[in-house]
Write an enzyme that holds these catalytic residues in place. Structure first.
Site, PDB file in Angstrom:
ATOM      1  N   ASP A 136     -13.911  42.479  -9.374  1.00  0.00           N
ATOM      2  CA  ASP A 136     -14.882  42.954 -10.353  1.00  0.00           C
ATOM      3  C   ASP A 136     -14.138  43.574 -11.528  1.00  0.00           C
ATOM      4  O   ASP A 136     -12.905  43.487 -11.616  1.00  0.00           O
ATOM      5  CB  ASP A 136     -15.849  43.953  -9.715  1.00  0.00           C
ATOM      6  CG  ASP A 136     -15.172  45.269  -9.310  1.00  0.00           C
ATOM      7  OD1 ASP A 136     -13.928  45.380  -9.440  1.00  0.00           O
ATOM      8  OD2 ASP A 136     -15.887  46.185  -8.881  1.00  0.00           O
ATOM      9  N   LYS A 193     -17.458  35.962  -6.636  1.00  0.00           N
ATOM     10  CA  LYS A 193     -17.233  37.375  -6.322  1.00  0.00           C
ATOM     11  C   LYS A 193     -18.139  37.830  -5.183  1.00  0.00           C
ATOM     12  O   LYS A 193     -17.678  38.461  -4.221  1.00  0.00           O
ATOM     13  CB  LYS A 193     -17.470  38.246  -7.557  1.00  0.00           C
ATOM     14  CG  LYS A 193     -17.164  39.728  -7.317  1.00  0.00           C
ATOM     15  CD  LYS A 193     -17.523  40.581  -8.520  1.00  0.00           C
ATOM     16  CE  LYS A 193     -19.010  40.785  -8.620  1.00  0.00           C
ATOM     17  NZ  LYS A 193     -19.388  41.774  -9.651  1.00  0.00           N
TER      18      LYS A 193
END
Length: 213
Positions: free
Chosen positions: A139, A121
């Protein structure tokens, strides 16, 4: 409505209503963004932005941060979530940058993920924001919003969400689409009580129409 049509409608809405969506983290260069994103894990951008000015003043480069002790770094980041673990990760990340990448932040996901504390991420965010690469960072906001809107179906983890989103979002829009979905989740499509009365996407939303799983 087909999945492709749903994507097209939602992308068109965001393009018209949020044309300048961007990161809410404050940074001036790739190193500062990388540090800020690492600190933002399970922490608000607002809190990170309160911490980073003093941190960046003390350690404006990977070389200077690499020379600091974990305790020194910790003294600047105590108010974020998991401060000790993040201080350790920042120390390790800075040392790896200096030792392996001449103090420069890598411009690709694979190399970024070799840095301590940097997962997919974080790597995706840096590549998208700094180098405008078609990398979709997922997220909790994006994971939730994508399922509710119907952009993803039965996605079980961030990687599945990432793959479903990048299949239909044009590559040149992926960096901005990350911010579209994230900010929509942060301010409108909130976890506990989505503000459907303030949302312009209800006509296309699986959650609003009652077809959400």
């Amino acid at each position: 409505m087909t999945t492709k049509q749903r994507f097209e409608h939602i992308i068109d809405w965001f393009a018209a209503n949020a044309p300048s969506a961007e990161s809410e983290l404050n940074y001036r260069n790739p190193f500062e963004l990388l540090v800020a994103v690492m600190l933002s894990a399970q922490c608000t951008d607002k809190r990170v932005n309160m911490v980073t000015p003093a941190l960046f003043s003390a350690y404006p480069s990977a070389k200077l941060m690499a020379q600091a002790s974990v305790e020194d770094i910790l003294s600047f980041v105590r108010s974020v979530s998991y401060p000790r673990a993040k201080a350790e990760h920042l120390s390790g990340m800075a040392k790896r940058l200096v030792e392996t990448y001449h103090g420069e932040v890598p411009d690709n996901i694979d190399d970024l993920q070799t840095l301590p504390g940097v997962g997919r991420k974080t790597a995706n965010v840096v590549c998208a924001v700094i180098w405008n690469q078609p990398t979709m960072a997922v997220d909790t906001h994006i994971f939730r919003v994508s399922e509710r809107l119907g952009l993803t179906t039965n996605s079980r983890n961030p990687l599945q969400t990432e793959r479903q989103l990048t299949k239909y979002i044009p590559a040149q829009l992926i960096p901005k689409a990350h911010h579209w979905l994230l900010l929509h989740g942060r301010y409108i499509c909130q976890a506990r009580k989505p503000k459907c009365d303030q949302c312009g996407l209800t006509a296309y939303c699986r959650y609003f129409t009652g077809s959400y799983r």
